[in-house]
Enzyme design. Structure first.
Site, mmCIF file in Angstrom:
data_model
loop_
_atom_site.group_PDB
_atom_site.id
_atom_site.type_symbol
_atom_site.label_atom_id
_atom_site.label_comp_id
_atom_site.label_asym_id
_atom_site.label_seq_id
_atom_site.Cartn_x
_atom_site.Cartn_y
_atom_site.Cartn_z
ATOM 1 N N ASN A 28 0.844 -1.200 0.000
ATOM 2 C CA ASN A 28 0.000 0.000 0.000
ATOM 3 C C ASN A 28 0.876 1.244 0.000
ATOM 4 O O ASN A 28 1.906 1.316 0.672
ATOM 5 C CB ASN A 28 -0.996 0.003 1.167
ATOM 6 C CG ASN A 28 -0.355 -0.151 2.530
ATOM 7 O OD1 ASN A 28 0.674 -0.809 2.677
ATOM 8 N ND2 ASN A 28 -0.955 0.453 3.528
ATOM 9 N N ILE A 29 0.472 2.210 -0.807
ATOM 10 C CA ILE A 29 1.202 3.472 -0.946
ATOM 11 C C ILE A 29 0.210 4.605 -0.716
ATOM 12 O O ILE A 29 -0.772 4.737 -1.462
ATOM 13 C CB ILE A 29 1.867 3.563 -2.334
ATOM 14 C CG1 ILE A 29 2.907 2.433 -2.456
ATOM 15 C CG2 ILE A 29 2.515 4.933 -2.529
ATOM 16 C CD1 ILE A 29 3.651 2.378 -3.751
ATOM 17 N N GLU A 30 0.454 5.348 0.372
ATOM 18 C CA GLU A 30 -0.505 6.369 0.799
ATOM 19 C C GLU A 30 -0.079 7.763 0.339
ATOM 20 O O GLU A 30 1.016 7.947 -0.202
ATOM 21 C CB GLU A 30 -0.655 6.306 2.324
ATOM 22 C CG GLU A 30 -1.180 4.945 2.773
ATOM 23 C CD GLU A 30 -1.398 4.826 4.260
ATOM 24 O OE1 GLU A 30 -0.906 5.697 5.018
ATOM 25 O OE2 GLU A 30 -2.085 3.869 4.667
ATOM 26 N N CYS B 45 -4.096 0.478 -2.424
ATOM 27 C CA CYS B 45 -3.914 -0.743 -1.644
ATOM 28 C C CYS B 45 -2.860 -1.670 -2.272
ATOM 29 O O CYS B 45 -2.598 -1.619 -3.484
ATOM 30 C CB CYS B 45 -5.224 -1.511 -1.560
ATOM 31 S SG CYS B 45 -6.489 -0.723 -0.577
ATOM 32 N N GLU C 20 -3.053 -4.928 -2.823
ATOM 33 C CA GLU C 20 -3.589 -5.902 -3.777
ATOM 34 C C GLU C 20 -3.678 -5.311 -5.177
ATOM 35 O O GLU C 20 -3.300 -5.933 -6.171
ATOM 36 C CB GLU C 20 -5.003 -6.354 -3.376
ATOM 37 C CG GLU C 20 -5.103 -7.023 -2.034
ATOM 38 C CD GLU C 20 -5.347 -6.060 -0.879
ATOM 39 O OE1 GLU C 20 -4.712 -4.983 -0.842
ATOM 40 O OE2 GLU C 20 -6.143 -6.398 -0.010
ATOM 41 N N CYS D 281 -10.241 -4.682 1.160
ATOM 42 C CA CYS D 281 -11.329 -3.691 1.101
ATOM 43 C C CYS D 281 -12.247 -3.972 -0.086
ATOM 44 O O CYS D 281 -11.922 -4.736 -0.995
ATOM 45 C CB CYS D 281 -10.744 -2.282 1.022
ATOM 46 S SG CYS D 281 -10.141 -1.838 -0.611
ATOM 47 N N CYS E 33 -10.791 -3.277 -3.636
ATOM 48 C CA CYS E 33 -9.899 -4.334 -4.136
ATOM 49 C C CYS E 33 -10.699 -5.563 -4.562
ATOM 50 O O CYS E 33 -10.366 -6.201 -5.566
ATOM 51 C CB CYS E 33 -8.870 -4.707 -3.075
ATOM 52 S SG CYS E 33 -7.579 -3.453 -2.903
HETATM 53 N N1 THU Z 1 -5.060 -1.629 2.806
HETATM 54 C C1 THU Z 1 -4.505 -2.455 1.871
HETATM 55 O O1 THU Z 1 -3.516 -2.112 1.219
HETATM 56 N N2 THU Z 1 -5.066 -3.683 1.694
HETATM 57 C C2 THU Z 1 -6.046 -4.207 2.474
HETATM 58 O O2 THU Z 1 -6.432 -5.359 2.273
HETATM 59 C C3 THU Z 1 -6.643 -3.386 3.539
HETATM 60 C C4 THU Z 1 -6.242 -1.963 3.552
HETATM 61 C C5 THU Z 1 -4.401 -0.342 3.068
HETATM 62 C C6 THU Z 1 -5.100 0.902 2.610
HETATM 63 C C7 THU Z 1 -4.495 1.941 3.540
HETATM 64 O O3 THU Z 1 -3.233 2.335 3.016
HETATM 65 C C8 THU Z 1 -4.244 1.173 4.821
HETATM 66 O O4 THU Z 1 -4.221 -0.198 4.475
HETATM 67 C C9 THU Z 1 -5.275 1.429 5.906
HETATM 68 O O5 THU Z 1 -6.565 1.267 5.416
#
Ligand code: THU
Length: 132
Positions: free
Chosen positions: A42-44, A53, A55, A88, A91
């Protein structure tokens, strides 16, 4: 490759997570039929909704390297959750279009719990192009 080995690959991907806002690092590893593995984390972003996310990054990474849905065998996702991580809704929707129905999905946590599932189980009654 065993599911434990694929989860270990997802853990490696998790090290690349950029998650300073949620502090919730997630890793994903997508195994192809030719044994190639594609990674995602995940890259915010400070503009929160722009975050991506693990995935989806893994799937998009594979596609950008010339792979197609037919090439995908299994996907492992891992995060620091009590139970195996739960992807989520966004995804799930993307996987329902780009990941094969018979593909295996391994949801894991840092304690070594692994839940095996598939996209039909994760997103029944999905919206797809037949609805358009
Ligand atoms: N996130 C994912 O990358 N995959 C998941 O299955 C659940 C949530 C990330 C999104 C965000 O960067 C962080 O987790 C918190 O929601």
């Amino acid at each position: 490759m065993t599911k434990e080995e694929l989860v270990a690959e997802a853990l490696k991907a998790r090290e690349r997570s950029y998650s300073p806002y949620s502090k919730f690092a997630v890793g994903a590893a997508l195994l192809c039929k030719d044994d190639e593995v594609f990674y995602g984390a995940n890259i915010e972003n400070a503009s929160y909704p722009l975050s991506m996310c693990a995935e989806r990054n893994a799937i998009y990474n594979a596609i950008m390297h010339g792979k197609e849905m037919e090439d995908f065998l299994a996907l492992a996702v891992v995060g620091n959750t009590d139970s195996p991580i739960s992807p989520c809704g966004a995804c799930r929707q993307v996987l329902s279009e780009l990941f094969p129905r018979d593909g295996k999905i391994f949801l894991a946590n840092l304690k070594g719990d692994i839940k095996e599932t598939n996209i039909d189980e994760m997103l029944p009654y999905a919206f797809d192009d037949s609805d358009l």
